[in-house]
Design a protein around this motif. Structure first.
Motif, PDB file in Angstrom:
ATOM      1  N   GLN A   1      28.901 -12.004  15.100  1.00 59.87           N
ATOM      2  CA  GLN A   1      28.004 -13.162  15.270  1.00 59.87           C
ATOM      3  C   GLN A   1      28.589 -14.280  16.158  1.00 59.87           C
ATOM      4  O   GLN A   1      28.211 -15.436  16.027  1.00 59.87           O
ATOM      5  N   GLN A   2      29.486 -13.896  17.081  1.00 56.19           N
ATOM      6  CA  GLN A   2      30.064 -14.904  17.988  1.00 56.19           C
ATOM      7  C   GLN A   2      28.975 -15.615  18.796  1.00 56.19           C
ATOM      8  O   GLN A   2      29.039 -16.826  19.043  1.00 56.19           O
ATOM      9  N   ASP A   3      27.952 -14.843  19.216  1.00 60.39           N
ATOM     10  CA  ASP A   3      26.883 -15.462  20.015  1.00 60.39           C
ATOM     11  C   ASP A   3      26.154 -16.550  19.224  1.00 60.39           C
ATOM     12  O   ASP A   3      25.727 -17.567  19.784  1.00 60.39           O
ATOM     13  N   ILE A   4      26.066 -16.371  17.917  1.00 63.82           N
ATOM     14  CA  ILE A   4      25.396 -17.379  17.076  1.00 63.82           C
ATOM     15  C   ILE A   4      26.271 -18.632  16.973  1.00 63.82           C
ATOM     16  O   ILE A   4      25.786 -19.758  17.067  1.00 63.82           O
ATOM     17  N   SER A   5      27.589 -18.426  16.827  1.00 66.16           N
ATOM     18  CA  SER A   5      28.495 -19.571  16.809  1.00 66.16           C
ATOM     19  C   SER A   5      28.383 -20.349  18.115  1.00 66.16           C
ATOM     20  O   SER A   5      28.291 -21.587  18.114  1.00 66.16           O
ATOM     21  N   MET A   6      28.392 -19.636  19.237  1.00 71.27           N
ATOM     22  CA  MET A   6      28.332 -20.310  20.541  1.00 71.27           C
ATOM     23  C   MET A   6      27.006 -21.052  20.708  1.00 71.27           C
ATOM     24  O   MET A   6      26.952 -22.144  21.264  1.00 71.27           O
ATOM     25  N   HIS A   7      25.944 -20.463  20.194  1.00 73.35           N
ATOM     26  CA  HIS A   7      24.628 -21.113  20.280  1.00 73.35           C
ATOM     27  C   HIS A   7      24.643 -22.452  19.531  1.00 73.35           C
ATOM     28  O   HIS A   7      24.264 -23.480  20.088  1.00 73.35           O
TER      29      HIS A   7
ATOM     30  N   MET B   1      24.449 -26.332  13.156  1.00 78.63           N
ATOM     31  CA  MET B   1      25.648 -26.776  13.886  1.00 78.63           C
ATOM     32  C   MET B   1      26.840 -25.891  13.502  1.00 78.63           C
ATOM     33  O   MET B   1      27.089 -25.665  12.318  1.00 78.63           O
ATOM     34  N   THR B   2      27.567 -25.408  14.473  1.00 74.22           N
ATOM     35  CA  THR B   2      28.771 -24.612  14.216  1.00 74.22           C
ATOM     36  C   THR B   2      29.877 -25.506  13.653  1.00 74.22           C
ATOM     37  O   THR B   2      30.095 -26.607  14.153  1.00 74.22           O
ATOM     38  N   ALA B   3      30.574 -25.025  12.628  1.00 69.65           N
ATOM     39  CA  ALA B   3      31.660 -25.815  12.029  1.00 69.65           C
ATOM     40  C   ALA B   3      32.735 -24.888  11.469  1.00 69.65           C
ATOM     41  O   ALA B   3      32.423 -23.880  10.831  1.00 69.65           O
TER      42      ALA B   3
ATOM     43  N   ALA C   1      27.077 -24.253  18.698  1.00 67.87           N
ATOM     44  CA  ALA C   1      28.076 -25.206  19.196  1.00 67.87           C
ATOM     45  C   ALA C   1      27.610 -25.791  20.526  1.00 67.87           C
ATOM     46  O   ALA C   1      28.338 -26.580  21.138  1.00 67.87           O
ATOM     47  N   GLY C   2      26.437 -25.348  21.000  1.00 62.61           N
ATOM     48  CA  GLY C   2      25.932 -25.828  22.282  1.00 62.61           C
ATOM     49  C   GLY C   2      26.720 -25.256  23.450  1.00 62.61           C
ATOM     50  O   GLY C   2      26.715 -25.809  24.554  1.00 62.61           O
ATOM     51  N   GLN C   3      27.419 -24.117  23.247  1.00 61.66           N
ATOM     52  CA  GLN C   3      28.242 -23.524  24.312  1.00 61.66           C
ATOM     53  C   GLN C   3      27.441 -22.567  25.182  1.00 61.66           C
ATOM     54  O   GLN C   3      27.644 -22.491  26.387  1.00 61.66           O
ATOM     55  N   LYS C   4      26.564 -21.769  24.551  1.00 57.45           N
ATOM     56  CA  LYS C   4      25.779 -20.779  25.301  1.00 57.45           C
ATOM     57  C   LYS C   4      24.542 -20.442  24.479  1.00 57.45           C
ATOM     58  O   LYS C   4      24.680 -19.952  23.344  1.00 57.45           O
ATOM     59  N   GLU C   5      23.388 -20.712  25.049  1.00 53.40           N
ATOM     60  CA  GLU C   5      22.150 -20.471  24.304  1.00 53.40           C
ATOM     61  C   GLU C   5      21.942 -18.981  24.096  1.00 53.40           C
ATOM     62  O   GLU C   5      22.185 -18.175  25.003  1.00 53.40           O
ATOM     63  N   LYS C   6      21.494 -18.607  22.907  1.00 52.08           N
ATOM     64  CA  LYS C   6      21.249 -17.197  22.603  1.00 52.08           C
ATOM     65  C   LYS C   6      19.858 -16.840  23.137  1.00 52.08           C
ATOM     66  O   LYS C   6      18.868 -17.471  22.759  1.00 52.08           O
ATOM     67  N   ASP C   7      19.819 -15.814  24.027  1.00 54.70           N
ATOM     68  CA  ASP C   7      18.568 -15.481  24.724  1.00 54.70           C
ATOM     69  C   ASP C   7      17.439 -15.129  23.771  1.00 54.70           C
ATOM     70  O   ASP C   7      16.306 -15.537  23.950  1.00 54.70           O
ATOM     71  N   ASP C   8      17.782 -14.332  22.738  1.00 51.24           N
ATOM     72  CA  ASP C   8      16.720 -13.812  21.870  1.00 51.24           C
ATOM     73  C   ASP C   8      16.498 -14.677  20.622  1.00 51.24           C
ATOM     74  O   ASP C   8      15.908 -14.224  19.656  1.00 51.24           O
TER      75      ASP C   8
END
Ligand code: FAD
Length: 157
Positions: A75-81, A31-33, A83-90
């Motif tokens: 690692q913004q994509d990991i934060s978004m993943h 979970m992003t925090a 946080a349930g904002q945008k799933e990381k494709d890979d």
């Protein structure tokens, strides 16, 4: 006072971004925090604040342990993943420290046992007793007024 004004005021406090992870039996949860801070040097304690509605809440109560991975600027994509904002494709890769999952290539990690917990309003503060730490060189991902950014040191006067 309305909720938006309170949120906007708190958003003036720039923070880093972390992913909190825990492991129950064989199930890893992240979970992003950004509600994370250092609390005590002796003993070494940190705290995180978890929304009482978050899936993470019961997972940490159940496992009694958690890790905090401080994210780097790439690692913004990991934060978004997480946080349930945008799933990381890979997908997301974890490493294990003390059998606890941490986010691979994060800037720093702290692995903790739950030392105490307090329900405070609609969140729960978990105090973590630090078992292991790990760090690398790099620059942090930041969060300010609801937006991601990165860090730049000011020139000396
Ligand atoms: P979910 O919403 O179910 O999970 C979160 C996401 O992580 C889902 O997309 C899920 O698929 C993915 N995920 C979980 N485990 C894995 C796994 N093993 N492998 C791959 N993917 C996985 N909330 C707080 O309570 N406290 C905070 O301090 C806080 N700070 C935040 C800071 C920022 C910058 C942002 C953007 C959000 C913050 N949030 C915070 C909100 C919080 O990140 C979201 O509400 C989050 O969705 C809550 O997670 P959850 O435990 O309910 O689980």
């Amino acid at each position: 006072m309305d909720d938006r004004a309170f949120r906007n005021t708190m958003g003036k406090f720039a923070t880093g971004v972390t992913v909190v992870t825990t492991k129950t039996e064989e199930n890893v949860h992240g979970m992003t925090a950004n509600a994370f801070m250092s609390v005590s040097m002796n003993p070494k304690l940190i705290t995180i604040s978890v929304d009482n509605r978050a899936t993470m809440l019961d997972k940490i109560h159940h496992s009694g342990r958690f890790a905090v991975s401080i994210l780097g600027e790439e690692q913004q994509d990991i934060s978004m993943h997480f946080a349930g904002q945008k799933e990381k494709d890979d997908g997301v890769e974890f490493d294990l420290i003390n059998d606890m999952p941490i986010v691979r290539d994060s800037l720093a990690t702290v692995v903790c046992d739950v030392y105490d917990s307090y329900v405070v309003g609609d969140h729960t503060l978990f105090i973590g007793k630090v078992l292991e730490i790990n760090l690398r060189d790099g620059r942090p991902l930041t969060f300010y007024q609801g937006q991601y950014g990165n860090y730049r040191a000011l020139e000396h006067a």
